[in-house]
Design a protein around this motif. Structure first.
Motif, PDB file in Angstrom:
ATOM      1  N   VAL A  74      -1.093  -6.734  12.554  1.00  0.00           N
ATOM      2  CA  VAL A  74      -2.504  -6.999  12.238  1.00  0.00           C
ATOM      3  C   VAL A  74      -3.169  -5.793  11.560  1.00  0.00           C
ATOM      4  O   VAL A  74      -4.017  -5.945  10.685  1.00  0.00           O
ATOM      5  CB  VAL A  74      -3.269  -7.401  13.535  1.00  0.00           C
ATOM      6  N   CYS A  75      -2.766  -4.581  11.952  1.00  0.00           N
ATOM      7  CA  CYS A  75      -3.377  -3.355  11.409  1.00  0.00           C
ATOM      8  C   CYS A  75      -3.077  -3.259   9.911  1.00  0.00           C
ATOM      9  O   CYS A  75      -1.938  -3.424   9.489  1.00  0.00           O
ATOM     10  CB  CYS A  75      -2.806  -2.138  12.132  1.00  0.00           C
ATOM     11  N   ILE A  76      -4.137  -2.978   9.124  1.00  0.00           N
ATOM     12  CA  ILE A  76      -3.933  -2.841   7.675  1.00  0.00           C
ATOM     13  C   ILE A  76      -3.940  -1.369   7.255  1.00  0.00           C
ATOM     14  O   ILE A  76      -3.705  -1.040   6.102  1.00  0.00           O
ATOM     15  CB  ILE A  76      -4.997  -3.615   6.855  1.00  0.00           C
ATOM     16  N   GLY A  77      -4.258  -0.474   8.182  1.00  0.00           N
ATOM     17  CA  GLY A  77      -4.296   0.953   7.843  1.00  0.00           C
ATOM     18  C   GLY A  77      -5.587   1.339   7.143  1.00  0.00           C
ATOM     19  O   GLY A  77      -5.570   2.084   6.172  1.00  0.00           O
ATOM     20  N   CYS A  78      -6.735   0.876   7.663  1.00  0.00           N
ATOM     21  CA  CYS A  78      -8.013   1.178   6.992  1.00  0.00           C
ATOM     22  C   CYS A  78      -8.588   2.520   7.451  1.00  0.00           C
ATOM     23  O   CYS A  78      -9.505   3.040   6.828  1.00  0.00           O
ATOM     24  CB  CYS A  78      -9.031   0.059   7.214  1.00  0.00           C
ATOM     25  N   VAL A  97      -3.662   7.317  10.756  1.00  0.00           N
ATOM     26  CA  VAL A  97      -2.964   6.341   9.914  1.00  0.00           C
ATOM     27  C   VAL A  97      -1.930   7.099   9.085  1.00  0.00           C
ATOM     28  O   VAL A  97      -2.261   8.052   8.389  1.00  0.00           O
ATOM     29  CB  VAL A  97      -3.948   5.569   9.011  1.00  0.00           C
ATOM     30  N   SER A  98      -0.682   6.688   9.212  1.00  0.00           N
ATOM     31  CA  SER A  98       0.401   7.370   8.506  1.00  0.00           C
ATOM     32  C   SER A  98       0.583   6.766   7.118  1.00  0.00           C
ATOM     33  O   SER A  98      -0.087   5.806   6.754  1.00  0.00           O
ATOM     34  CB  SER A  98       1.692   7.212   9.290  1.00  0.00           C
ATOM     35  N   ARG A  99       1.522   7.325   6.369  1.00  0.00           N
ATOM     36  CA  ARG A  99       1.788   6.796   5.032  1.00  0.00           C
ATOM     37  C   ARG A  99       2.409   5.400   5.066  1.00  0.00           C
ATOM     38  O   ARG A  99       2.633   4.784   4.036  1.00  0.00           O
ATOM     39  CB  ARG A  99       2.653   7.771   4.251  1.00  0.00           C
ATOM     40  N   PHE A 100       2.666   4.898   6.271  1.00  0.00           N
ATOM     41  CA  PHE A 100       3.144   3.509   6.390  1.00  0.00           C
ATOM     42  C   PHE A 100       1.968   2.544   6.576  1.00  0.00           C
ATOM     43  O   PHE A 100       2.146   1.360   6.780  1.00  0.00           O
ATOM     44  CB  PHE A 100       4.153   3.396   7.540  1.00  0.00           C
ATOM     45  N   PRO A 159       0.812  -1.227   0.000  1.00  0.00           N
ATOM     46  CA  PRO A 159       0.000   0.000   0.000  1.00  0.00           C
ATOM     47  C   PRO A 159       0.840   1.269   0.000  1.00  0.00           C
ATOM     48  O   PRO A 159       0.422   2.299  -0.534  1.00  0.00           O
ATOM     49  CB  PRO A 159      -0.847  -0.113   1.273  1.00  0.00           C
ATOM     50  N   ARG A 160       2.051   1.209   0.588  1.00  0.00           N
ATOM     51  CA  ARG A 160       2.895   2.416   0.651  1.00  0.00           C
ATOM     52  C   ARG A 160       3.321   2.846  -0.749  1.00  0.00           C
ATOM     53  O   ARG A 160       3.346   4.020  -1.079  1.00  0.00           O
ATOM     54  CB  ARG A 160       4.128   2.143   1.522  1.00  0.00           C
ATOM     55  N   LYS A 161       3.631   1.852  -1.608  1.00  0.00           N
ATOM     56  CA  LYS A 161       4.024   2.177  -2.997  1.00  0.00           C
ATOM     57  C   LYS A 161       2.820   2.692  -3.782  1.00  0.00           C
ATOM     58  O   LYS A 161       2.936   3.629  -4.573  1.00  0.00           O
ATOM     59  CB  LYS A 161       4.602   0.935  -3.687  1.00  0.00           C
ATOM     60  N   GLU A 162       1.660   2.075  -3.560  1.00  0.00           N
ATOM     61  CA  GLU A 162       0.445   2.507  -4.269  1.00  0.00           C
ATOM     62  C   GLU A 162       0.123   3.952  -3.874  1.00  0.00           C
ATOM     63  O   GLU A 162      -0.301   4.754  -4.696  1.00  0.00           O
ATOM     64  CB  GLU A 162      -0.742   1.598  -3.951  1.00  0.00           C
ATOM     65  N   TYR A 163       0.344   4.266  -2.610  1.00  0.00           N
ATOM     66  CA  TYR A 163       0.087   5.625  -2.128  1.00  0.00           C
ATOM     67  C   TYR A 163       0.995   6.630  -2.855  1.00  0.00           C
ATOM     68  O   TYR A 163       0.523   7.674  -3.312  1.00  0.00           O
ATOM     69  CB  TYR A 163       0.308   5.684  -0.609  1.00  0.00           C
ATOM     70  N   GLU A 205      -4.651  18.710   1.028  1.00  0.00           N
ATOM     71  CA  GLU A 205      -4.236  18.180   2.329  1.00  0.00           C
ATOM     72  C   GLU A 205      -4.760  16.743   2.372  1.00  0.00           C
ATOM     73  O   GLU A 205      -5.906  16.496   1.963  1.00  0.00           O
ATOM     74  CB  GLU A 205      -4.894  19.064   3.397  1.00  0.00           C
ATOM     75  N   VAL A 206      -3.930  15.810   2.804  1.00  0.00           N
ATOM     76  CA  VAL A 206      -4.415  14.432   2.931  1.00  0.00           C
ATOM     77  C   VAL A 206      -5.293  14.355   4.166  1.00  0.00           C
ATOM     78  O   VAL A 206      -4.860  14.671   5.272  1.00  0.00           O
ATOM     79  CB  VAL A 206      -3.249  13.420   3.047  1.00  0.00           C
ATOM     80  N   VAL A 207      -6.540  13.981   3.968  1.00  0.00           N
ATOM     81  CA  VAL A 207      -7.478  13.896   5.093  1.00  0.00           C
ATOM     82  C   VAL A 207      -7.464  12.496   5.685  1.00  0.00           C
ATOM     83  O   VAL A 207      -7.528  12.302   6.892  1.00  0.00           O
ATOM     84  CB  VAL A 207      -8.909  14.257   4.631  1.00  0.00           C
ATOM     85  N   ARG A 208      -7.355  11.489   4.806  1.00  0.00           N
ATOM     86  CA  ARG A 208      -7.459  10.111   5.290  1.00  0.00           C
ATOM     87  C   ARG A 208      -6.860   9.145   4.283  1.00  0.00           C
ATOM     88  O   ARG A 208      -7.094   9.269   3.084  1.00  0.00           O
ATOM     89  CB  ARG A 208      -8.951   9.773   5.468  1.00  0.00           C
ATOM     90  N   LEU A 209      -6.079   8.197   4.802  1.00  0.00           N
ATOM     91  CA  LEU A 209      -5.568   7.115   3.945  1.00  0.00           C
ATOM     92  C   LEU A 209      -6.379   5.874   4.271  1.00  0.00           C
ATOM     93  O   LEU A 209      -6.658   5.618   5.440  1.00  0.00           O
ATOM     94  CB  LEU A 209      -4.112   6.789   4.300  1.00  0.00           C
ATOM     95  N   LYS A 210      -6.739   5.121   3.270  1.00  0.00           N
ATOM     96  CA  LYS A 210      -7.509   3.913   3.549  1.00  0.00           C
ATOM     97  C   LYS A 210      -6.972   2.749   2.723  1.00  0.00           C
ATOM     98  O   LYS A 210      -6.971   2.812   1.494  1.00  0.00           O
ATOM     99  CB  LYS A 210      -8.990   4.144   3.220  1.00  0.00           C
ATOM    100  N   ASN A 211      -6.494   1.760   3.426  1.00  0.00           N
ATOM    101  CA  ASN A 211      -6.094   0.537   2.730  1.00  0.00           C
ATOM    102  C   ASN A 211      -7.185  -0.497   2.960  1.00  0.00           C
ATOM    103  O   ASN A 211      -7.665  -0.664   4.073  1.00  0.00           O
ATOM    104  CB  ASN A 211      -4.763   0.039   3.291  1.00  0.00           C
TER     105      ASN A 211
END
Lengths: 438, 58
Positions: free
Chosen positions: B9-13, B27-30, A349-353, A373-379
């Motif tokens: 376990v966390c997927i960053g959703c 949730v960070s960029r990681f 997901p980090r690369k996709e981001y 501004e990034v409000v939320r990342l969702k994987n």
């Protein structure tokens, strides 16, 4: 506690089944692990703004399974709007298509084609697949399409549809299933509907139906086991506020996904071929969505933008600020990018981001100027996926245990995707359960 | 701070971030949820809100 039907999980599949069964006069109990109902099919008010914990792409419209369910159970009404247009953005040209004419692919294929002969060839093949013989699921849609054209732009156009209607790529989508989805979803001829408070309005309305018919709905109540005796499900064991609850039921409907359902009921209680089918079929994809807020609107457009450009990886941008004022974070303009990895089963997901950020800068010429501004990342992956299983790799609603049903997005009937497919699986299960219990 | 996130376990959703009244979860960029210890008030509202059960006490 005792009831006719206990529903494990309150996703749209579970809620449609529960509302239909309660409306038919059955005593229903819904148990949800999370603090709110709906699972991935929901929205939340956060900082005075409507947020979509799962995808903003989840939609429904007149004639769809969610819409049918709301009618069938006489659900309370709520404020809605229709999304009238979606935009196809090619390199240097665009087409705004009315959503109710989505089934007419000619204008958009013509824009992607190199000449009229290519347009006719692709449309002719689609017509044959729609009306004469569906291709089989033994090849992917990309392999099917390659027989008629190698034009990368046309391939990307169909990948826009595939990734928005199933969260997987055309090189992953079984050909037959993709045709069924296009027939069932795109050519319904009714525009999508979005409610003022998002999907929460649908779930709240169904919850009111269940309660109106004396059903119970419990949140923060995690089911730890489905009790099976003599080859039949007898009920569930759950925990609420640190206490054990036992619910006896004539029928158990699980909206927890087939794999979790097997764990809950005990592997030893299922027939071998069912276990093998679940193991062989379920392929859970993943994807990344990033929500931004900008100080100025990036475009003078509200709705979805499909990016038909082989140089871009983000195929779908959603800009919904023009529809509902309460969807704007801090009064700013929301824009969401949905990125489906090239291999949805294995990705970082980090690369996709990083790719998504680069694409945003390339796609919107005024990106920096609008102060994003990034409000939320969702994987989305694992137990919180965009789809519980790839399209074409789904199961029926019956498990091998006679009164244990599985509903949700691993149990969509052919041709139905995502929340719509999950809702339809709930409707199908409810109709069959009604036939045995009412 | 008495909650922690299991990074395996966390997927960053980002679902949990919507339930923290203090905005202490992010949730960070990681793609892992992080708890800001200076903002967390130990209200434990986040405990039951992880779809993957990645948020633990202690």
């Amino acid at each position: 506690m005792r009831c006719d039907v206990v529903v494990v999980g309150s996703g749209i599949g579970g809620m449609c089944a529960a509302a239909k069964l309660a409306h038919a006069g059955l005593q229903v109990i819904v148990l949800e692990k999370l603090p709110i109902l709906g699972g991935r099919y929901t929205s939340v008010e956060y900082d005075g703004c409507i947020v979509h914990p799962a995808s903003v792409v989840l939609i429904w419209g007149e004639g769809s399974p969610v819409w049918h369910t709301l009618q069938e159970v006489d659900a309370p009404k709520f404020e809605t709007k229709v999304i009238s247009h979606c935009r196809f953005q090619f390199k240097g040209k665009s087409l705004d298509m009315a959503m109710d004419s989505m089934g007419d692919f000619r204008p958009v294929i013509a824009l992607a084609s190199r000449n009229d002969e290519e347009t006719d060839r692709v449309l002719g093949a689609l017509k044959n697949a729609f009306l004469w013989r569906e291709p089989s699921d033994t090849i992917t849609f990309k392999e099917w399409l390659r027989q008629y054209t190698d034009n990368e732009t046309i391939h990307v156009l169909f990948n826009c549809f595939a990734t928005s209607w199933g969260g997987i790529n055309i090189h992953e989508y079984p050909a037959g299933e993709f045709i069924r989805v296009m027939k069932c979803t795109a050519t319904r001829g009714k525009p999508p509907i979005i409610a003022k408070n998002g999907l929460k309005d649908v779930i709240d309305s169904l919850e009111q139906v269940i309660k109106r018919h004396k059903g119970k709905v419990l949140t923060e109540c995690e089911v730890s086991g489905i009790t099976v005796k003599g080859g039949m499900a007898k009920g569930v064991v759950a925990q609420k506020d640190g206490k054990n609850i036992e619910v006896e039921a004539k029928v158990v409907v699980s909206n927890a996904g087939p794999e979790r359902t097997i764990e809950l009921a005990g592997r030893e209680n299922f027939e071998k071929s069912y276990l093998k089918e679940v193991r062989d079929k379920i392929r859970t994809p993943g994807g990344v969505e990033v929500e931004f807020a900008t100080t100025k609107p990036l475009l003078d457009f509200s709705g979805w933008i499909m990016v038909v450009d082989p140089q871009m990886r983000v195929l779908l941008w959603c800009m919904m600020s023009g529809y509902w004022e309460n969807w704007k974070p801090k009064g700013k303009h929301p824009v969401t990018g949905w990125l489906v990895p090239e291999n949805t089963l294995s990705y970082d997901p980090r690369k996709e981001y990083e790719t998504l950020i680069q694409d945003a800068k390339k796609f919107f010429p005024n990106w920096e100027e609008c102060e994003p501004e990034v409000v939320r990342l969702k994987n989305f992956s694992g137990n919180w996926p965009p789809m519980r299983s790839w399209q074409g790799y789904q199961l029926g609603q019956r498990t091998s245990i006679e009164n244990l049903w599985c509903v949700g997005d691993a149990n969509c009937p052919p041709g139905f995707v995502a929340g719509e497919g999950a809702a339809e699986s709930g409707r199908i299960a409810a109709e069959q359960i009604k036939a045995t219990l009412v | 701070m008495t909650v922690s996130v299991d990074e395996e376990v966390c997927i960053g959703c980002s679902f949990c971030t919507l339930f923290c009244p203090e905005h202490a979860l992010e949730v960070s960029r990681f793609f892992v949820a992080e708890v800001a210890s200076d903002r967390c008030t130990d209200c434990l509202k986040c405990l039951n809100c992880c779809p993957n059960n990645a948020i633990r006490k202690g």
